[in-house]
Design a protein around this motif. Structure first.
Motif, PDB file in Angstrom:
ATOM      1  N   THR A  51       0.836  -1.207   0.000  1.00  0.00           N
ATOM      2  CA  THR A  51       0.000   0.000   0.000  1.00  0.00           C
ATOM      3  C   THR A  51       0.867   1.252   0.000  1.00  0.00           C
ATOM      4  O   THR A  51       0.616   2.199  -0.751  1.00  0.00           O
ATOM      5  N   TYR A  52       1.907   1.251   0.824  1.00  0.00           N
ATOM      6  CA  TYR A  52       2.852   2.372   0.840  1.00  0.00           C
ATOM      7  C   TYR A  52       3.506   2.533  -0.530  1.00  0.00           C
ATOM      8  O   TYR A  52       3.672   3.659  -1.016  1.00  0.00           O
ATOM      9  N   SER A  53       3.869   1.415  -1.136  1.00  0.00           N
ATOM     10  CA  SER A  53       4.519   1.459  -2.452  1.00  0.00           C
ATOM     11  C   SER A  53       3.618   2.115  -3.494  1.00  0.00           C
ATOM     12  O   SER A  53       4.057   2.990  -4.245  1.00  0.00           O
ATOM     13  N   VAL A  54       2.369   1.715  -3.529  1.00  0.00           N
ATOM     14  CA  VAL A  54       1.422   2.288  -4.503  1.00  0.00           C
ATOM     15  C   VAL A  54       1.213   3.770  -4.229  1.00  0.00           C
ATOM     16  O   VAL A  54       1.250   4.600  -5.154  1.00  0.00           O
ATOM     17  N   ALA A  55       1.001   4.120  -2.966  1.00  0.00           N
ATOM     18  CA  ALA A  55       0.746   5.524  -2.620  1.00  0.00           C
ATOM     19  C   ALA A  55       1.971   6.393  -2.893  1.00  0.00           C
ATOM     20  O   ALA A  55       1.844   7.503  -3.435  1.00  0.00           O
ATOM     21  N   SER A  56       3.160   5.911  -2.543  1.00  0.00           N
ATOM     22  CA  SER A  56       4.352   6.736  -2.753  1.00  0.00           C
ATOM     23  C   SER A  56       4.690   6.871  -4.238  1.00  0.00           C
ATOM     24  O   SER A  56       5.209   7.910  -4.654  1.00  0.00           O
ATOM     25  N   ARG A  57       4.406   5.866  -5.018  1.00  0.00           N
ATOM     26  CA  ARG A  57       4.620   5.999  -6.470  1.00  0.00           C
ATOM     27  C   ARG A  57       3.633   6.991  -7.073  1.00  0.00           C
ATOM     28  O   ARG A  57       3.999   7.804  -7.923  1.00  0.00           O
ATOM     29  N   TYR A  58       2.386   6.894  -6.663  1.00  0.00           N
ATOM     30  CA  TYR A  58       1.348   7.725  -7.261  1.00  0.00           C
ATOM     31  C   TYR A  58       1.460   9.182  -6.824  1.00  0.00           C
ATOM     32  O   TYR A  58       1.455  10.084  -7.660  1.00  0.00           O
ATOM     33  N   PHE A  59       1.575   9.403  -5.524  1.00  0.00           N
ATOM     34  CA  PHE A  59       1.542  10.772  -5.020  1.00  0.00           C
ATOM     35  C   PHE A  59       2.890  11.478  -5.050  1.00  0.00           C
ATOM     36  O   PHE A  59       2.961  12.671  -5.298  1.00  0.00           O
ATOM     37  N   PHE A  60       3.964  10.759  -4.798  1.00  0.00           N
ATOM     38  CA  PHE A  60       5.270  11.394  -4.658  1.00  0.00           C
ATOM     39  C   PHE A  60       6.258  11.008  -5.749  1.00  0.00           C
ATOM     40  O   PHE A  60       7.376  11.520  -5.766  1.00  0.00           O
ATOM     41  N   HIS A  61       5.880  10.074  -6.600  1.00  0.00           N
ATOM     42  CA  HIS A  61       6.738   9.596  -7.691  1.00  0.00           C
ATOM     43  C   HIS A  61       8.078   9.070  -7.188  1.00  0.00           C
ATOM     44  O   HIS A  61       9.111   9.261  -7.814  1.00  0.00           O
ATOM     45  N   PHE A  62       8.029   8.397  -6.011  1.00  0.00           N
ATOM     46  CA  PHE A  62       9.230   7.782  -5.442  1.00  0.00           C
ATOM     47  C   PHE A  62       9.535   6.464  -6.142  1.00  0.00           C
ATOM     48  O   PHE A  62       8.634   5.761  -6.582  1.00  0.00           O
ATOM     49  N   SER A  63      10.803   6.162  -6.210  1.00  0.00           N
ATOM     50  CA  SER A  63      11.230   4.857  -6.698  1.00  0.00           C
ATOM     51  C   SER A  63      10.997   3.839  -5.578  1.00  0.00           C
ATOM     52  O   SER A  63      11.358   4.075  -4.428  1.00  0.00           O
ATOM     53  N   THR A  64      10.403   2.737  -5.931  1.00  0.00           N
ATOM     54  CA  THR A  64      10.077   1.743  -4.905  1.00  0.00           C
ATOM     55  C   THR A  64      10.585   0.367  -5.311  1.00  0.00           C
ATOM     56  O   THR A  64       9.826  -0.578  -5.441  1.00  0.00           O
ATOM     57  N   ASP A  65      11.878   0.261  -5.492  1.00  0.00           N
ATOM     58  CA  ASP A  65      12.453  -1.022  -5.901  1.00  0.00           C
ATOM     59  C   ASP A  65      12.363  -2.075  -4.809  1.00  0.00           C
ATOM     60  O   ASP A  65      12.083  -3.228  -5.070  1.00  0.00           O
ATOM     61  N   TRP A  66      12.613  -1.692  -3.590  1.00  0.00           N
ATOM     62  CA  TRP A  66      12.709  -2.670  -2.512  1.00  0.00           C
ATOM     63  C   TRP A  66      11.354  -3.201  -2.059  1.00  0.00           C
ATOM     64  O   TRP A  66      11.265  -4.328  -1.581  1.00  0.00           O
ATOM     65  N   GLN A  67      10.287  -2.430  -2.198  1.00  0.00           N
ATOM     66  CA  GLN A  67       8.999  -2.823  -1.650  1.00  0.00           C
ATOM     67  C   GLN A  67       8.445  -4.096  -2.289  1.00  0.00           C
ATOM     68  O   GLN A  67       7.913  -4.959  -1.590  1.00  0.00           O
ATOM     69  N   ASP A  68       8.579  -4.211  -3.589  1.00  0.00           N
ATOM     70  CA  ASP A  68       8.027  -5.392  -4.263  1.00  0.00           C
ATOM     71  C   ASP A  68       8.742  -6.663  -3.813  1.00  0.00           C
ATOM     72  O   ASP A  68       8.104  -7.656  -3.465  1.00  0.00           O
ATOM     73  N   GLU A  69      10.063  -6.632  -3.825  1.00  0.00           N
ATOM     74  CA  GLU A  69      10.812  -7.819  -3.407  1.00  0.00           C
ATOM     75  C   GLU A  69      10.606  -8.127  -1.932  1.00  0.00           C
ATOM     76  O   GLU A  69      10.455  -9.288  -1.554  1.00  0.00           O
ATOM     77  N   PHE A  70      10.582  -7.112  -1.113  1.00  0.00           N
ATOM     78  CA  PHE A  70      10.361  -7.306   0.312  1.00  0.00           C
ATOM     79  C   PHE A  70       9.005  -7.970   0.557  1.00  0.00           C
ATOM     80  O   PHE A  70       8.894  -8.910   1.343  1.00  0.00           O
ATOM     81  N   SER A  71       7.991  -7.493  -0.146  1.00  0.00           N
ATOM     82  CA  SER A  71       6.655  -8.072  -0.008  1.00  0.00           C
ATOM     83  C   SER A  71       6.604  -9.502  -0.521  1.00  0.00           C
ATOM     84  O   SER A  71       5.966 -10.364   0.091  1.00  0.00           O
ATOM     85  N   VAL A  72       7.270  -9.767  -1.626  1.00  0.00           N
ATOM     86  CA  VAL A  72       7.312 -11.133  -2.154  1.00  0.00           C
ATOM     87  C   VAL A  72       8.001 -12.063  -1.159  1.00  0.00           C
ATOM     88  O   VAL A  72       7.531 -13.184  -0.916  1.00  0.00           O
ATOM     89  N   PHE A  73       9.095 -11.624  -0.569  1.00  0.00           N
ATOM     90  CA  PHE A  73       9.789 -12.437   0.441  1.00  0.00           C
ATOM     91  C   PHE A  73       8.848 -12.740   1.610  1.00  0.00           C
ATOM     92  O   PHE A  73       8.796 -13.872   2.105  1.00  0.00           O
TER      93      PHE A  73
END
Length: 184
Positions: A51-73
């Motif tokens: 949820t943080y990853s989606v919100a930070s990408r949409y609202f702040f245009h942050f790079s979120t490389d670690w969130q996807d892998e962390f969530s998959v782990f």
């Protein structure tokens, strides 16, 4: 909600740590309970991270490389680690139409052979998981992302989960055999 097969139960066939108070089952019951709590927490954390990853990408245009892998782990760990707890309740997906057509004796035989086949598969999967984990540790394998976490982390969760599942299924096979010996 009522389904047509709700009355067909394998719950009576389920191996219960309280009913069959063998020493190793008494050990596995709290392990399964603790693992289930930790796996549930991992799923909640994964949902917050995504949820943080989606919100930070949409609202702040942050790079979120670690969130996807962390969530998959976290999700992989939760799935593999909780498999034994689910198996202890016979909660995995089963086709109940066949058991409804069989006599109780034939159904017990079917469950025994299904458990033996499951044990063989899980034991093989556990062994291959150990070899994969060893290779990841020795070779220093990492993911291909920019974050590059070590792959021994998810492989160790997969290995532990499959070992716990193998132990749980082995206990169920042993209980089948013990019940047959006791009935003779």
């Amino acid at each position: 909600m009522v389904h047509g097969l709700d009355n067909v139960g394998t719950a009576s066939e389920a191996v219960s740590a309280k009913a069959d108070a063998a020493g190793f089952e008494r050990f596995m019951a709290p392990v399964n309970y603790i693992v289930t709590l930790v796996a549930s927490l991992a799923l909640v954390v994964a949902s917050f991270v995504l949820t943080y990853s989606v919100a930070s990408r949409y609202f702040f245009h942050f790079s979120t490389d670690w969130q996807d892998e962390f969530s998959v782990f976290l999700i992989v760990g939760a799935v593999f680690m909780s498999a034994a707890a689910v198996q202890a309740r016979r909660g995995h997906v089963a086709i109940e139409a066949v058991s409804a057509m069989l006599s109780p004796h034939a159904n017990r035989i079917r469950l025994f052979f299904v458990d033996v086949a499951t044990l063989l598969f899980c034991a093989y999967f556990s062994w291959k998981s150990w070899t994969l984990l060893h290779e990841a540790i020795v070779e220093g394998y990492r993911t291909g992302s920019t974050w590059q976490p070590p792959l021994w982390i998810p492989y160790s969760l997969m290995t532990c989960g499959m070992v716990l599942l193998s132990i749980q299924v082995a206990l169920q096979v042993a209980n089948h055999i013990a019940r047959w010996r006791a009935s003779k």
